[in-house]
Design a protein around this motif. Sequence first.
Motif, mmCIF file in Angstrom:
data_model
loop_
_atom_site.group_PDB
_atom_site.id
_atom_site.type_symbol
_atom_site.label_atom_id
_atom_site.label_comp_id
_atom_site.label_asym_id
_atom_site.label_seq_id
_atom_site.Cartn_x
_atom_site.Cartn_y
_atom_site.Cartn_z
ATOM 1 N N ARG A 252 2.487 1.557 -3.580
ATOM 2 C CA ARG A 252 1.506 1.976 -4.597
ATOM 3 C C ARG A 252 1.272 3.493 -4.564
ATOM 4 O O ARG A 252 1.023 4.116 -5.586
ATOM 5 C CB ARG A 252 0.181 1.232 -4.390
ATOM 6 C CG ARG A 252 0.223 -0.227 -4.788
ATOM 7 C CD ARG A 252 -1.151 -0.853 -4.735
ATOM 8 N NE ARG A 252 -1.103 -2.286 -4.947
ATOM 9 C CZ ARG A 252 -0.990 -2.875 -6.128
ATOM 10 N NH1 ARG A 252 -0.935 -2.126 -7.220
ATOM 11 N NH2 ARG A 252 -0.957 -4.188 -6.227
ATOM 12 N N ASN A 253 1.319 4.059 -3.379
ATOM 13 C CA ASN A 253 1.057 5.494 -3.228
ATOM 14 C C ASN A 253 2.334 6.304 -3.042
ATOM 15 O O ASN A 253 2.269 7.484 -2.674
ATOM 16 C CB ASN A 253 0.136 5.716 -2.023
ATOM 17 C CG ASN A 253 -1.219 5.061 -2.210
ATOM 18 O OD1 ASN A 253 -1.884 5.290 -3.214
ATOM 19 N ND2 ASN A 253 -1.619 4.235 -1.268
ATOM 20 N N TYR A 254 3.465 5.695 -3.299
ATOM 21 C CA TYR A 254 4.746 6.313 -2.978
ATOM 22 C C TYR A 254 4.914 7.673 -3.642
ATOM 23 O O TYR A 254 5.380 8.632 -3.022
ATOM 24 C CB TYR A 254 5.882 5.373 -3.399
ATOM 25 C CG TYR A 254 7.263 5.916 -3.143
ATOM 26 C CD1 TYR A 254 7.818 5.891 -1.864
ATOM 27 C CD2 TYR A 254 8.018 6.464 -4.179
ATOM 28 C CE1 TYR A 254 9.086 6.387 -1.622
ATOM 29 C CE2 TYR A 254 9.294 6.965 -3.950
ATOM 30 C CZ TYR A 254 9.818 6.929 -2.669
ATOM 31 O OH TYR A 254 11.074 7.432 -2.432
ATOM 32 N N ASP A 255 4.536 7.799 -4.898
ATOM 33 C CA ASP A 255 4.719 9.061 -5.612
ATOM 34 C C ASP A 255 3.851 10.174 -5.030
ATOM 35 O O ASP A 255 4.147 11.358 -5.217
ATOM 36 C CB ASP A 255 4.414 8.874 -7.099
ATOM 37 C CG ASP A 255 3.032 8.284 -7.344
ATOM 38 O OD1 ASP A 255 2.674 7.307 -6.651
ATOM 39 O OD2 ASP A 255 2.303 8.786 -8.213
ATOM 40 N N GLN A 256 2.781 9.806 -4.288
ATOM 41 C CA GLN A 256 1.898 10.801 -3.684
ATOM 42 C C GLN A 256 2.318 11.171 -2.262
ATOM 43 O O GLN A 256 1.994 12.274 -1.790
ATOM 44 C CB GLN A 256 0.454 10.259 -3.649
ATOM 45 C CG GLN A 256 -0.089 9.860 -5.003
ATOM 46 C CD GLN A 256 -0.201 11.035 -5.959
ATOM 47 O OE1 GLN A 256 -0.635 12.116 -5.558
ATOM 48 N NE2 GLN A 256 0.186 10.839 -7.218
ATOM 49 N N THR A 257 3.004 10.275 -1.576
ATOM 50 C CA THR A 257 3.259 10.472 -0.141
ATOM 51 C C THR A 257 4.728 10.591 0.227
ATOM 52 O O THR A 257 5.038 10.943 1.363
ATOM 53 C CB THR A 257 2.662 9.300 0.663
ATOM 54 O OG1 THR A 257 3.307 8.077 0.256
ATOM 55 C CG2 THR A 257 1.159 9.188 0.433
ATOM 56 N N ARG A 258 5.634 10.351 -0.709
ATOM 57 C CA ARG A 258 7.047 10.232 -0.351
ATOM 58 C C ARG A 258 7.654 11.527 0.194
ATOM 59 O O ARG A 258 8.662 11.490 0.895
ATOM 60 C CB ARG A 258 7.867 9.774 -1.560
ATOM 61 C CG ARG A 258 7.878 10.773 -2.716
ATOM 62 C CD ARG A 258 8.841 10.351 -3.791
ATOM 63 N NE ARG A 258 8.846 11.288 -4.910
ATOM 64 C CZ ARG A 258 9.869 11.448 -5.722
ATOM 65 N NH1 ARG A 258 10.983 10.767 -5.523
ATOM 66 N NH2 ARG A 258 9.802 12.295 -6.723
ATOM 67 N N GLY B 288 5.042 7.271 4.561
ATOM 68 C CA GLY B 288 4.870 7.175 3.113
ATOM 69 C C GLY B 288 6.074 6.668 2.357
ATOM 70 O O GLY B 288 6.112 6.731 1.125
ATOM 71 N N SER C 117 0.830 -1.206 0.000
ATOM 72 C CA SER C 117 0.000 0.000 0.000
ATOM 73 C C SER C 117 0.862 1.253 0.000
ATOM 74 O O SER C 117 0.520 2.254 -0.648
ATOM 75 C CB SER C 117 -0.924 -0.004 1.218
ATOM 76 O OG SER C 117 -0.166 -0.045 2.423
ATOM 77 N N TRP D 257 9.049 4.704 -7.274
ATOM 78 C CA TRP D 257 9.844 3.962 -6.283
ATOM 79 C C TRP D 257 10.950 3.160 -6.971
ATOM 80 O O TRP D 257 12.058 3.052 -6.454
ATOM 81 C CB TRP D 257 8.953 3.032 -5.450
ATOM 82 C CG TRP D 257 9.662 2.508 -4.237
ATOM 83 C CD1 TRP D 257 10.047 3.228 -3.147
ATOM 84 C CD2 TRP D 257 10.094 1.163 -4.004
ATOM 85 N NE1 TRP D 257 10.684 2.409 -2.234
ATOM 86 C CE2 TRP D 257 10.727 1.147 -2.731
ATOM 87 C CE3 TRP D 257 9.998 -0.015 -4.732
ATOM 88 C CZ2 TRP D 257 11.261 -0.014 -2.179
ATOM 89 C CZ3 TRP D 257 10.516 -1.179 -4.186
ATOM 90 C CH2 TRP D 257 11.150 -1.160 -2.921
ATOM 91 N N ASN E 69 5.045 0.729 -8.651
ATOM 92 C CA ASN E 69 5.246 2.173 -8.718
ATOM 93 C C ASN E 69 6.572 2.515 -9.391
ATOM 94 O O ASN E 69 7.647 2.198 -8.872
ATOM 95 C CB ASN E 69 5.217 2.768 -7.297
ATOM 96 C CG ASN E 69 5.008 4.263 -7.297
ATOM 97 O OD1 ASN E 69 5.815 5.005 -7.841
ATOM 98 N ND2 ASN E 69 3.921 4.721 -6.683
#
Length: 443
Positions: A214-220, A227, A211, A256, A253
Amino acid sequence: MQVPVVLFWFRRDLRLSDNAGLYHALTSGYPVIPLFIFDQDILGQLSGSQDRRVDFIHDTVTALGSQLQSWGSSLLVKYGRPMEVLMELTEHYHLQAVYANHDYEPAAIARDQQIATFLTSKGISFKTYKDQVLFEKSEVVKDDGTPYRVFGAYKRKWMSTLSDFYLSSYPTHRYQRHYHQTAPFPTPALETMGFSRSSDKIFPSPDLQESIIRNYDQTRDLPSLPGTSRLGLHLRFGTVSVRMLARQALQLNAVWLGELIWREFFMMILYHFPHVVHRPFHLEYEHMQWLHPEGQFERWCAGTTGYPLVDAGMRELNATGFMHNRVRMVAASFLVKHLLVDYRWGEAYFAQKLLDYDLAANNGNWQWCAGTGCDAAPYFRVFNPESQAKKFDKQQEYIRKWVPELGTPAYPTPMVEHAFARDRALKAYKQALNKARGTEPVS
């Protein structure tokens, strides 16, 4: 009569699964004695009697030993200098070969060359393999055979070269019966090596959380959120397989995956340009006139600069051995650009504190922030710590966690004003380049 055996020497690959060198040892036709050496010279360079990284290695090595014992084997754990340990083992065992995986740091390369010479003189093979990266040395280079100097071009070639061949696992699990069958070897206690266990150690999990990826580009870039993968420690010591991670990154992702490629880029740079260990990648920056006003570096280390995001990051680092990557960039840029402190001072401090310290990545990222390294945008990038905080920690959740006195008289005023510091840095860099190019105006 002694039974012929081979050694597998664990280094930056502390796992039994999908391990290239271990696979080749297990399929050699000889019983395999697994070996780990607590390197006396490396441990001697650490400051203090407690180091979370030593705890992590000791815990991991102990767990490896327990797993091997369940198969009737054991992990031979030694404390000493690798050459001396191997010299001793050649007297105790009928060694046919020593297997290991490649290491790309200059000191490790020199060590391995010395050991290979010694083993060869004894009629013993020293066989090493690629394991901690998908592409090494000159596997991803320009068409003319020279190494890349800019990440973007390297990444494109890396991606175009990638195939299932490079992502395939080594099926070590099929050959468990090939370990040397023996009673358990003792593992040296931390105390016998001059260390005591840290009371506050909390290590991130080696499991990849889908999870998060998958959202790494939004939360990193948001330090208040969980994130990022927190796998740097496990990549550093090889407790996870980079091939497994790359396969998952390709599915989950692309951003990532790019982080894994950055890691390999910096290892390639270190291999081809070993001068970066002590000198700027671009040597003209040796003309930089660094400032070291008394007490300023110490305030940066302590997280009392008066810039909340910088201070939060430094306090997180000091307390946990971890700092969020976005904050690492801001803190590093502040030291070099705002205070004009030699990036090597900060690089050395991170090397002392980071759980996931890796020479290639630490050096590469510090030189990137300093503008002395491999980057298409050179020295004129100067992060504004205040605007970075507003953009990536809008509610100050991360900052408030680590800087609870913010907004009170106990919190210091900023050490230096941003616009002044930026202007001073740009002038200092321009002056250094002019001097290097022989165009410095005569005063």
